[in-house]
Design a protein around this motif. Structure first.
Motif, mmCIF file in Angstrom:
data_model
loop_
_atom_site.group_PDB
_atom_site.id
_atom_site.type_symbol
_atom_site.label_atom_id
_atom_site.label_comp_id
_atom_site.label_asym_id
_atom_site.label_seq_id
_atom_site.Cartn_x
_atom_site.Cartn_y
_atom_site.Cartn_z
ATOM 1 N N THR A 23 18.106 -38.146 -29.384
ATOM 2 C CA THR A 23 18.618 -39.515 -29.488
ATOM 3 C C THR A 23 19.950 -39.591 -28.748
ATOM 4 O O THR A 23 20.806 -38.707 -28.893
ATOM 5 C CB THR A 23 18.823 -39.921 -30.961
ATOM 6 N N TRP A 24 20.162 -40.671 -27.949
ATOM 7 C CA TRP A 24 21.414 -40.888 -27.217
ATOM 8 C C TRP A 24 22.360 -41.768 -28.051
ATOM 9 O O TRP A 24 21.921 -42.689 -28.739
ATOM 10 C CB TRP A 24 21.152 -41.577 -25.883
ATOM 11 N N GLY A 56 29.285 -43.307 -30.935
ATOM 12 C CA GLY A 56 28.728 -43.136 -32.270
ATOM 13 C C GLY A 56 27.599 -44.067 -32.613
ATOM 14 O O GLY A 56 27.050 -43.983 -33.718
ATOM 15 N N VAL A 57 27.198 -44.963 -31.694
ATOM 16 C CA VAL A 57 26.112 -45.917 -31.956
ATOM 17 C C VAL A 57 24.883 -45.455 -31.180
ATOM 18 O O VAL A 57 24.964 -45.223 -29.964
ATOM 19 C CB VAL A 57 26.520 -47.339 -31.534
ATOM 20 N N PHE A 77 29.983 -40.662 -24.620
ATOM 21 C CA PHE A 77 28.535 -40.513 -24.695
ATOM 22 C C PHE A 77 28.191 -39.107 -25.169
ATOM 23 O O PHE A 77 28.872 -38.141 -24.828
ATOM 24 C CB PHE A 77 27.893 -40.742 -23.321
ATOM 25 N N TYR A 78 27.080 -38.989 -25.938
ATOM 26 C CA TYR A 78 26.545 -37.679 -26.295
ATOM 27 C C TYR A 78 25.106 -37.863 -26.749
ATOM 28 O O TYR A 78 24.639 -38.998 -26.989
ATOM 29 C CB TYR A 78 27.378 -37.008 -27.399
ATOM 30 N N ASP A 130 28.057 -31.784 -26.459
ATOM 31 C CA ASP A 130 29.443 -32.138 -26.154
ATOM 32 C C ASP A 130 29.474 -33.575 -25.636
ATOM 33 O O ASP A 130 28.574 -34.013 -24.901
ATOM 34 C CB ASP A 130 30.025 -31.200 -25.105
ATOM 35 N N SER A 131 30.519 -34.293 -26.011
ATOM 36 C CA SER A 131 30.647 -35.682 -25.542
ATOM 37 C C SER A 131 31.206 -35.697 -24.121
ATOM 38 O O SER A 131 31.853 -34.750 -23.671
ATOM 39 C CB SER A 131 31.543 -36.480 -26.480
#
Length: 633
Positions: free
Chosen positions: A179-180, A184-185, A227-228, A245-246
């Motif tokens: 999941t992307w 945090g969303v 993004f992560y 890692d973000s």
């Protein structure tokens, strides 16, 4: 069989409450096998599959067989069995399998192929056979997700979806999911702004590798977004997750504004400073810059395309309006942005001194004349002036008025100009001018009255100052010694013998140059015999030192004579030093064999030393009083 099934159904209802199921029974409905429906094991660990059974009264088991069944199939494969307490395997044997003393199946170093249904069959002899089954699930946590970012920036002006990154998580079982997330969303594919392409690879080991590629349209606000991706999986029946890692997306967007500033050591720029003009646009990537001074219409310094213009050891000629131009290739309109800044370099020029009469004549001033000196300077701020001589402030302001000048007016005069600077030390510059006054000589003598005695040798000294050079002469015949000191100073010393006539007339010292003559008179006063010590205050430090030296020499001579006398008495046997007994020392009348040492002087104690003349000449030995030593036999 119908009765057995009925009994089995009843037991099944009871076992369901305990989380177990009942197997098929044998001839005796009192026999049963209990097993868990599901057993979880991690890849590489040891799995234990329980098999529990109830024996009828006065009964015992005969054998235990373990079978495996592929999921969705009815075929069985006999794995291992135990008869009368002994374990057996069909060929080929599997050393990872064993039966525990509790009749449980033990599988060491679980592999993916062990994920099957396992059947435990128990033979009760005359009471029949019962069995049950369990499912073994094998799981392995996948590796932490890895991000592979696109190697180029993503433009906000691109109308198509741009690939942002690919997330990969390797070697998981069973199949994990990705999941992307942005800030945090979780992101969901909408077919217009976001696209997510999943991928699934089964490795040769049987483990699963999952992959997901994120494509999207970006905005300027996405430049700071985090993004992560996250992998979700099941391990030992529990749901777990692991995050990558973000990272941030390299968003390309056109410049909208410019910032043009001056970096300097202080709030005000002054000559000699190192200054940097810095132009900054808010676009990404940074655009190409062009910096120049508007009056020049050309690039001033190398490296200005990066938005910096370095000016070292700056001077006032670099003052002016500087322009920064930006051409941003991210802007589809290719519109040029401009900004300007004004650079003011504060300066203070070297002072200029003018005078009346002219400066060239200041070295030829005559005694009694006047001179007016004016100091002027130009600067970018208000200036403060003052005049100094020999490091001391003698006048404030830019004017210095010298009236009725004399020889003491001569010297170097310094005009100091200061320009106050807020927040930094004031800037200052200075200029010197030499003033020389031509005047008759100035004489300086050590004494006005000199105490002497007729016939003694005396020296007198005169010191003269003047411009132009001077000559010094004396009114008495004698030996004259002249020396030229630094500047315009000249010393002259005369050595002569005092006569009665000189005691009456005194001695004159005359200094002469082409500007005039100056004279100094020395009065010679007769020094009386037996004068008190206070009368000798006119003696110089050099004369006092001579008296001390002579006194020390006399003391040394007296000690030497006493030493010789004592040695002579010792040889004659008159001294008993070191002998036993005591010798009384008295003061009887002198006998013929006694020795008397006597020192006499007809001078006062303070005059017992060597007497000197008024100017340092030594007295003869005959003038020092009589001294004698009387040695009596």
């Amino acid at each position: 069989m119908s009765r057995c099934r009925l009994a089995s159904f009843a037991r099944a209802c009871l076992l369901l409450l305990a989380g177990c199921c009942c197997s098929r029974g044998g001839a005796d409905s009192n026999v049963a096998v209990y097993m868990p429906d599901l057993v979880e094991a991690k890849l590489g660990d040891t799995a234990i599959i329980k098999c529990e059974f109830a024996l009828p009264e006065n009964g015992s088991y005969v054998y235990v067989n373990w079978y495996s069944m592929e999921k969705g199939k009815m075929e069985r494969k006999k794995l291992i069995y135990m008869v009368q307490g002994k374990e057996h395997q069909d060929e080929p044997p599997n050393d990872r399998l064993s039966i525990t003393p509790d009749f449980f199946l033990k599988i060491n170093k679980v592999v993916l192929q062990d994920a099957k249904n396992y059947v435990c069959q128990v033979g009760f002899g005359m009471h029949g056979v019962a069995e049950n089954r369990s499912e073994l699930r094998v799981s392995k946590a996948p590796e932490k997700p890895e991000i592979q970012r696109t190697n180029r920036g993503i433009s906000t002006g691109d109308p198509h979806l741009s690939e942002i990154a690919t997330c990969t998580s390797r070697n998981g079982y069973p199949t994990p999911t990705l999941t992307w997330y942005k800030d945090g969303v979780p992101l969901k594919m909408d077919g217009n702004e976001i696209e997510i392409r999943p991928g699934l690879i089964k490795e040769s080991s049987g483990l699963w590798t999952v992959r997901s590629t994120l494509s999207a349209k970006v905005t300027k606000e996405d430049r700071s977004a985090e993004f992560y991706c996250q992998v979700s999986y099941t391990l030992m029946g529990n749901n777990k997750t692991s995050k990558s890692d973000s990272f941030k997306v390299d968003v390309h967007y056109p410049s909208e504004s410019l910032r043009f500033v001056i970096d300097a050591p202080g709030p005000d720029v002054k000559e000699g400073d190192n200054v940097t003009l810095r132009c900054e646009a808010d676009g990404n990537p940074p655009p190409l810059y062009t910096l120049y001074r508007m009056e020049e219409e050309e690039v001033s310094e190398q490296g200005s395309e990066q938005g910096f213009l370095h000016l070292y050891n700056i001077n006032k000629e670099r003052s002016g309006v500087y322009l920064c131009k930006v051409l941003d290739l991210q802007d589809v309109t290719l519109e040029e942005l401009t900004a300007n800044v004004t650079l003011l370099v504060n300066y203070l020029d070297e002072p200029v001194i003018t005078s009346v009469p002219p400066v060239t004549s200041l070295r030829q001033l005559q005694e009694g004349e006047d001179a007016l000196l004016t100091c002027n300077a130009t600067g970018s701020k208000p200036l403060a002036f003052h005049w100094e001589k020999k490091g001391r402030v003698i006048e404030k302001g830019n004017l210095l008025n010298l009236t009725n000048v004399g020889f003491d007016t001569s010297g170097k005069y310094t005009c100091v100009v200061e320009m106050p600077m807020p927040g930094t030390p004031a800037v200052s510059r200075s200029k010197q001018v030499q003033v020389t006054v031509h005047a008759k000589p100035v004489l300086v003598a050590r004494k006005e009255v000199v105490h002497v005695q007729s016939g003694e040798m005396v020296n007198l000294t005169c010191t003269g100052y003047s411009t132009p050079p001077l000559l010094i002469s004396w009114s008495v015949n004698g030996s004259v010694f002249t020396s030229v000191m630094q500047g315009h100073q000249r010393n002259s010393t005369v050595l002569f013998q005092v006569t009665e006539a000189l005691l009456e007339s005194g001695v004159n010292c005359t200094a002469k140059n082409r500007m005039g003559t100056t004279q100094h008179h020395f009065m010679l006063a007769q020094r009386q015999e037996g004068r008190s010590p206070n009368a000798k205050t006119e003696q110089t430090a050099q004369e006092s030192k001579g008296v001390i030296i002579v006194a020390v020499v006399i003391c040394i001579l007296v000690i030497a004579v006493l030493g010789a006398v004592l040695y002579f008495l010792h040889k004659k046997g008159k001294l008993t030093c070191g002998r036993s007994g005591k010798q009384e020392i008295t003061k009887p009348e002198a006998h013929k064999d006694e020795i008397v040492v006597e020192v006499k002087s007809d001078k006062l104690p303070e005059e017992a030393g060597l007497l000197q003349g008024a100017n340092g000449e030594k007295r003869s030995a005959g003038d020092q009083g009589e001294k004698y030593i009387d040695l009596r036999n």
